[in-house]
Design a protein around this motif. Structure first.
Motif, short mmCIF file in Angstrom:
data_model
loop_
_atom_site.label_atom_id
_atom_site.label_comp_id
_atom_site.label_asym_id
_atom_site.label_seq_id
_atom_site.Cartn_x
_atom_site.Cartn_y
_atom_site.Cartn_z
N ALA A 178 14.77 29.12 6.65
CA ALA A 178 16.10 29.08 7.26
C ALA A 178 17.14 28.66 6.22
CB ALA A 178 16.10 28.11 8.44
N ARG A 187 18.59 34.11 10.37
CA ARG A 187 18.18 32.87 11.03
C ARG A 187 16.66 32.88 11.23
NH1 ARG A 187 19.97 34.07 15.77
NH2 ARG A 187 20.85 36.09 15.17
N THR A 245 19.82 27.75 13.59
CA THR A 245 18.74 28.20 12.72
C THR A 245 17.86 27.03 12.32
OG1 THR A 245 18.17 29.60 10.81
CG2 THR A 245 19.93 27.97 10.49
#
Length: 259
Positions: A178, A187, A245
């Motif tokens: 991420a 993400r 994320t």
């Protein structure tokens, strides 16, 4: 499906890895993703698995149905070559595969064999890294990568054994990827469902006791199902989650919050 979200994923294309049968988490995700408008590519493990997966994929109007054993050299590359040649771009990948040799899965962590540990990590964790590596060049407008974890990554769960450390590694990989891919709008998430009655889960020793404990302790006093997981996954790959994320998203009726 409510009209307000029916087209949540319209125009998005994604790869779903891990469908084994109609009870598998990957199928639950794929079914919801398709209902919400996504176009899907689906993989199957081998010829034996194809006869179970292909009818399900066809029922989802999957544009591509491709073989992919992550331990077979070249197969993942072939899948992404096909995705590039057919679609050109990719919006999401769902990674829902895990494996550990039965002797190692049922034994103590301190007794796990080197080969068993390596294979569990290879299939259950490293394959997610590989998928991300291949997907990155196709996610030209950003995208989402989602894998499946379990509460045993964070806490000791009886009989989950070596898969606990393996899933912990998978969750750590999720956070690092991420960070690395965020600047490209990609993400990365892990979804952590509660115990589910899937064929894969049935390999865990005393699984029925795990099910009973989940129902008893979870605030909702029920099991989640593959559709619950699919709905959470659909949110994570949609634009509605564009500011989120690196998370581990629990879909377990609140089981993980209980002492």
């Amino acid at each position: 499906m409510e009209n307000s979200i029916r087209n949540l994923l319209a125009g998005k294309r994604g790869l779903v890895v891990g469908i084994a049968n109609e009870h598998s988490i990957a199928y639950g995700c794929a079914r919801v993703l398709r209902e919400l408008g996504a176009e899907l590519a689906v993989t199957y493990l081998n010829e034996k698995a194809e006869k179970y997966v292909r009818p399900l994929a066809e029922g989802l109007d999957a544009s591509l149905i491709l073989p992919m054993n992550v331990e077979a050299p070249g197969q993942m590359q072939a899948v992404f070559d096909t995705l590039r040649d057919t679609w050109g771009t990719l919006d999401f990948v769902i990674h829902s595969i895990a494996y550990c040799p039965m002797d190692d899965l049922h034994g103590r962590v301190v007794d796990c064999s080197e080969t068993g540990f390596a294979q569990a990590m290879r299939v259950s964790c490293y394959s997610f890294i590989e998928l991300a590596h291949h997907a990155e060049p196709l996610m030209t407008e950003g995208g989402a990568l989602v894998t499946m974890s379990y509460h045993g990554a964070e806490k000791v769960v009886e009989n989950y054994n070596i898969m606990g450390p393996v899933k912990a590694a998978l969750e750590s990989v999720t956070r690092y990827m991420a960070h690395e891919l965020g600047s490209k709008g990609i993400r990365v998430h892990a979804v952590s469902p509660g115990p589910l009655k899937t064929r894969a889960a049935s390999g865990i020793a005393h699984f029925d006791q795990l099910i009973d404990a989940a129902i008893a302790r979870a605030p909702e006093h029920r099991l989640v199902d593959i559709r619950d997981v699919g709905m959470a996954t659909a949110f994570l790959v949609s634009d509605a989650s564009r500011a989120i994320t690196g998370e581990v998203i629990y879909v377990d009726g609140g089981f993980h919050i209980m002492a």
